[in-house]
Design a protein around this motif. Structure first.
Motif, PDB file in Angstrom:
ATOM      1  N   SER A   3      44.872  63.995  38.795  1.00 38.09           N
ATOM      2  CA  SER A   3      44.269  64.121  40.116  1.00 38.09           C
ATOM      3  C   SER A   3      42.755  63.937  40.107  1.00 38.09           C
ATOM      4  N   ILE A   4      42.294  63.178  39.160  1.00 36.09           N
ATOM      5  CA  ILE A   4      40.863  62.858  39.142  1.00 36.09           C
ATOM      6  C   ILE A   4      40.722  61.467  39.770  1.00 36.09           C
ATOM      7  N   THR A   5      39.845  61.383  40.731  1.00 35.51           N
ATOM      8  CA  THR A   5      39.686  60.086  41.395  1.00 35.51           C
ATOM      9  C   THR A   5      39.028  59.087  40.459  1.00 35.51           C
ATOM     10  N   MET A   6      39.671  57.983  40.304  1.00 30.15           N
ATOM     11  CA  MET A   6      39.167  56.946  39.399  1.00 30.15           C
ATOM     12  C   MET A   6      38.852  55.700  40.229  1.00 30.15           C
ATOM     13  N   GLU A   7      37.934  54.974  39.795  1.00 29.63           N
ATOM     14  CA  GLU A   7      37.692  53.686  40.430  1.00 29.63           C
ATOM     15  C   GLU A   7      38.202  52.586  39.520  1.00 29.63           C
ATOM     16  N   GLN A   8      38.995  51.742  40.093  1.00 26.51           N
ATOM     17  CA  GLN A   8      39.459  50.604  39.309  1.00 26.51           C
ATOM     18  C   GLN A   8      38.976  49.320  39.946  1.00 26.51           C
ATOM     19  N   THR A   9      38.782  48.365  39.144  1.00 28.03           N
ATOM     20  CA  THR A   9      38.325  47.082  39.675  1.00 28.03           C
ATOM     21  C   THR A   9      39.532  46.208  39.950  1.00 28.03           C
ATOM     22  N   GLU A  10      39.585  45.742  41.148  1.00 26.36           N
ATOM     23  CA  GLU A  10      40.666  44.831  41.505  1.00 26.36           C
ATOM     24  C   GLU A  10      40.083  43.440  41.667  1.00 26.36           C
ATOM     25  N   GLU A  11      40.755  42.500  41.097  1.00 25.58           N
ATOM     26  CA  GLU A  11      40.247  41.150  41.133  1.00 25.58           C
ATOM     27  C   GLU A  11      40.847  40.406  42.314  1.00 25.58           C
ATOM     28  N   LEU A  12      40.015  39.862  43.155  1.00 23.60           N
ATOM     29  CA  LEU A  12      40.507  39.058  44.260  1.00 23.60           C
ATOM     30  C   LEU A  12      40.179  37.606  43.962  1.00 23.60           C
ATOM     31  N   THR A  13      41.107  36.953  43.355  1.00 24.90           N
ATOM     32  CA  THR A  13      40.832  35.595  42.911  1.00 24.90           C
ATOM     33  C   THR A  13      40.632  34.675  44.101  1.00 24.90           C
ATOM     34  N   ASP A  14      39.747  33.740  43.933  1.00 26.90           N
ATOM     35  CA  ASP A  14      39.544  32.641  44.883  1.00 26.90           C
ATOM     36  C   ASP A  14      38.954  33.056  46.213  1.00 26.90           C
ATOM     37  N   GLU A  15      38.645  34.316  46.373  1.00 29.17           N
ATOM     38  CA  GLU A  15      37.938  34.688  47.582  1.00 29.17           C
ATOM     39  C   GLU A  15      36.462  34.525  47.252  1.00 29.17           C
ATOM     40  N   VAL A  16      35.769  33.769  48.079  1.00 33.35           N
ATOM     41  CA  VAL A  16      34.384  33.451  47.747  1.00 33.35           C
ATOM     42  C   VAL A  16      33.457  34.272  48.636  1.00 33.35           C
ATOM     43  N   ALA A  17      32.438  34.825  48.036  1.00 32.62           N
ATOM     44  CA  ALA A  17      31.481  35.651  48.776  1.00 32.62           C
ATOM     45  C   ALA A  17      30.729  34.808  49.806  1.00 32.62           C
ATOM     46  N   ILE A  18      30.054  35.492  50.720  1.00 29.41           N
ATOM     47  CA  ILE A  18      29.335  34.778  51.789  1.00 29.41           C
ATOM     48  C   ILE A  18      28.235  33.897  51.187  1.00 29.41           C
ATOM     49  N   SER A  19      27.543  34.420  50.196  1.00 32.51           N
ATOM     50  CA  SER A  19      26.551  33.595  49.493  1.00 32.51           C
ATOM     51  C   SER A  19      27.080  33.341  48.089  1.00 32.51           C
ATOM     52  N   PRO A  20      27.927  32.318  47.968  1.00 31.87           N
ATOM     53  CA  PRO A  20      28.612  32.144  46.675  1.00 31.87           C
ATOM     54  C   PRO A  20      27.654  31.813  45.544  1.00 31.87           C
ATOM     55  N   GLN A  21      27.921  32.413  44.415  1.00 30.79           N
ATOM     56  CA  GLN A  21      27.139  32.161  43.197  1.00 30.79           C
ATOM     57  C   GLN A  21      28.067  31.504  42.193  1.00 30.79           C
ATOM     58  N   PHE A  22      27.564  30.500  41.524  1.00 24.41           N
ATOM     59  CA  PHE A  22      28.356  29.915  40.449  1.00 24.41           C
ATOM     60  C   PHE A  22      28.652  30.982  39.399  1.00 24.41           C
ATOM     61  N   VAL A  23      29.851  30.936  38.834  1.00 25.65           N
ATOM     62  CA  VAL A  23      30.098  31.703  37.618  1.00 25.65           C
ATOM     63  C   VAL A  23      29.224  31.044  36.553  1.00 25.65           C
ATOM     64  N   PRO A  24      28.313  31.809  35.918  1.00 26.58           N
ATOM     65  CA  PRO A  24      27.409  31.141  34.964  1.00 26.58           C
ATOM     66  C   PRO A  24      28.189  30.481  33.834  1.00 26.58           C
ATOM     67  N   VAL A  25      27.704  29.355  33.401  1.00 25.59           N
ATOM     68  CA  VAL A  25      28.324  28.697  32.259  1.00 25.59           C
ATOM     69  C   VAL A  25      28.028  29.531  31.027  1.00 25.59           C
ATOM     70  N   LYS A  26      29.090  29.836  30.249  1.00 25.03           N
ATOM     71  CA  LYS A  26      28.894  30.669  29.059  1.00 25.03           C
ATOM     72  C   LYS A  26      28.572  29.797  27.856  1.00 25.03           C
ATOM     73  N   GLU A  27      27.852  30.379  26.930  1.00 24.51           N
ATOM     74  CA  GLU A  27      27.688  29.707  25.637  1.00 24.51           C
ATOM     75  C   GLU A  27      28.786  30.213  24.733  1.00 24.51           C
ATOM     76  N   LEU A  28      29.693  29.354  24.368  1.00 28.01           N
ATOM     77  CA  LEU A  28      30.848  29.791  23.597  1.00 28.01           C
ATOM     78  C   LEU A  28      30.818  29.179  22.206  1.00 28.01           C
ATOM     79  N   ASN A  29      31.214  30.010  21.218  1.00 29.74           N
ATOM     80  CA  ASN A  29      31.347  29.503  19.860  1.00 29.74           C
ATOM     81  C   ASN A  29      32.673  28.774  19.719  1.00 29.74           C
ATOM     82  N   GLU A  30      32.709  27.872  18.777  1.00 28.25           N
ATOM     83  CA  GLU A  30      33.950  27.118  18.568  1.00 28.25           C
ATOM     84  C   GLU A  30      35.119  28.053  18.254  1.00 28.25           C
ATOM     85  N   LYS A  31      34.851  29.161  17.563  1.00 32.30           N
ATOM     86  CA  LYS A  31      35.950  30.071  17.194  1.00 32.30           C
ATOM     87  C   LYS A  31      36.560  30.748  18.422  1.00 32.30           C
ATOM     88  N   ASP A  32      35.853  30.740  19.538  1.00 32.45           N
ATOM     89  CA  ASP A  32      36.365  31.350  20.769  1.00 32.45           C
ATOM     90  C   ASP A  32      37.164  30.370  21.634  1.00 32.45           C
TER      91      ASP A  32
END
Ligand SMILES: [Zn+2]
Length: 337
Positions: free
Chosen positions: A195-224
């Motif tokens: 009974s402890i109130t928890m906050e969970q993050t819910e993902e709403l895919t494809d819903e774009v904010a009013i001022s959309p921001q690009f998902v930043p391009v990540k620098e990824l290693n080849e092993k990833d």
């Protein structure tokens, strides 16, 4: 009821005639007469057919992804220089293609691929997998530019290929790279067992904010990035698509050649592509030289073709998703019964 005579079909109720005019009706009647007599048919499919499923053409939308020129990213050099960047671009393309659904044009061709006694093949230049997902007979579907859902090893010594991989994300590091813009995440209050109130993050895919921001391009290693499961040295997997500057797959081209040489092709359907660029033009030319006829279904068609002034060629201007089920009806209707 004038149209009835020209179209050559009797039940008019469920057909949308908004795109029909006299010339098109006449062409449709002639086309369907030829279609009914055709024993060997080739369909050549381009990006225009997938536009009806909501997928932009590669050169559409100014050809940009997060300010990168898409054509620059679809090259072996780009992958060699920054495979992480190219894999992020392909994560986005795979996600878009998976969100899209095959349309009525894809389904009409899928039905044609299963008509008994008809020798038929579809050659698609699209990599979105929509023809395959429409239930097209896989034995007569040629994806000559590959598929976003094929992964192949980059090692010259290895021929590992994985087909129909629709996993999102492909690796943990590629998570969220399928989004061009930041997806909206909303906090949701959840109550846990204590009974402890928890906050969970819910993902709403494809819903774009009013001022959309690009998902930043990540620098990824080849092993990833996706790795070949066969190679000992951990070679990278790459998207199984034909990049600019690469050759079309030889085996597929040979099989198409075998079909073309196996007897005259009566009819070639050119769908969502101008048919003037290699290899489309070479297939059209070969069919015509053997005495076959061509029917073009596209939003952009030469006026001469539309006026019926080009021999053995019909033009149907409009959306392939609307036109194909109607035009192919004499053969696919039979298939349904
Ligand atoms: Zn390998």
């Amino acid at each position: 009821m004038q149209l009835n005579k020209f179209i050559g079909i009797t039940d008019l109720q469920d057909i949308d005639f908004s795109f029909c005019n006299y010339a098109m009706s006449k062409a449709l009647t002639e086309f369907q007469e030829h279609l009914k007599q055709s024993r060997r048919i080739v369909a050549l499919v381009g990006a225009g057919l997938s536009v009806s499923s909501g997928l932009p053409t590669f050169r559409g939308a100014e050809g940009l992804w997060k300010n990168f020129n898409m054509i620059d990213l679809a090259t072996p050099d780009a992958f060699y220089i920054d495979p992480g960047l190219v894999w992020q671009f392909y994560s986005w393309r795979r996600h878009n293609a998976l969100k899209a659904k095959p349309n009525a044009g894809h389904h009409a061709l899928a039905q044609l691929s299963k008509v008994p006694d008809l020798e038929f093949l579809t050659i698609t230049q699209n990599v979105d997998g929509l023809s395959a997902r429409s239930g097209h007979n896989k034995n007569n579907l040629y994806e000559i530019h590959g598929s976003l859902f094929t992964l192949k090893c980059t090692s010259f010594m290895c021929n590992y290929i994985e087909k129909d991989n629709m996993k999102v994300p492909l690796t943990p590091a590629l998570r969220d790279t399928e989004f061009e813009y930041q997806p909206v995440r909303r906090k949701r209050r959840m109550i846990d067992y204590d009974s402890i109130t928890m906050e969970q993050t819910e993902e709403l895919t494809d819903e774009v904010a009013i001022s959309p921001q690009f998902v930043p391009v990540k620098e990824l290693n080849e092993k990833d990035l996706p790795q070949c499961p066969v190679c000992q040295d951990g070679s990278l997997l790459r998207p199984g698509v034909v990049w600019f500057g690469e050759s079309l797959p030889l085996q597929e081209l040979n099989e198409i050649d075998d079909f073309m040489e196996g007897g005259p092709v009566d009819l070639i359907l050119v769908i969502g592509t101008s048919g003037t660029v290699y290899p489309a033009n070479s297939y059209v030319d070969r069919v015509m030289l053997q005495g076959g006829k061509a029917a073009i279904f596209n939003t952009d068609i030469d006026d001469k073709i539309l006026r019926g002034e080009v021999a053995n060629t019909w033009g149907f201007k409009g959306d392939g998703a609307e036109l194909l089920p109607l035009a192919l009806r004499p053969l696919i209707e039979k298939d349904e019964q």
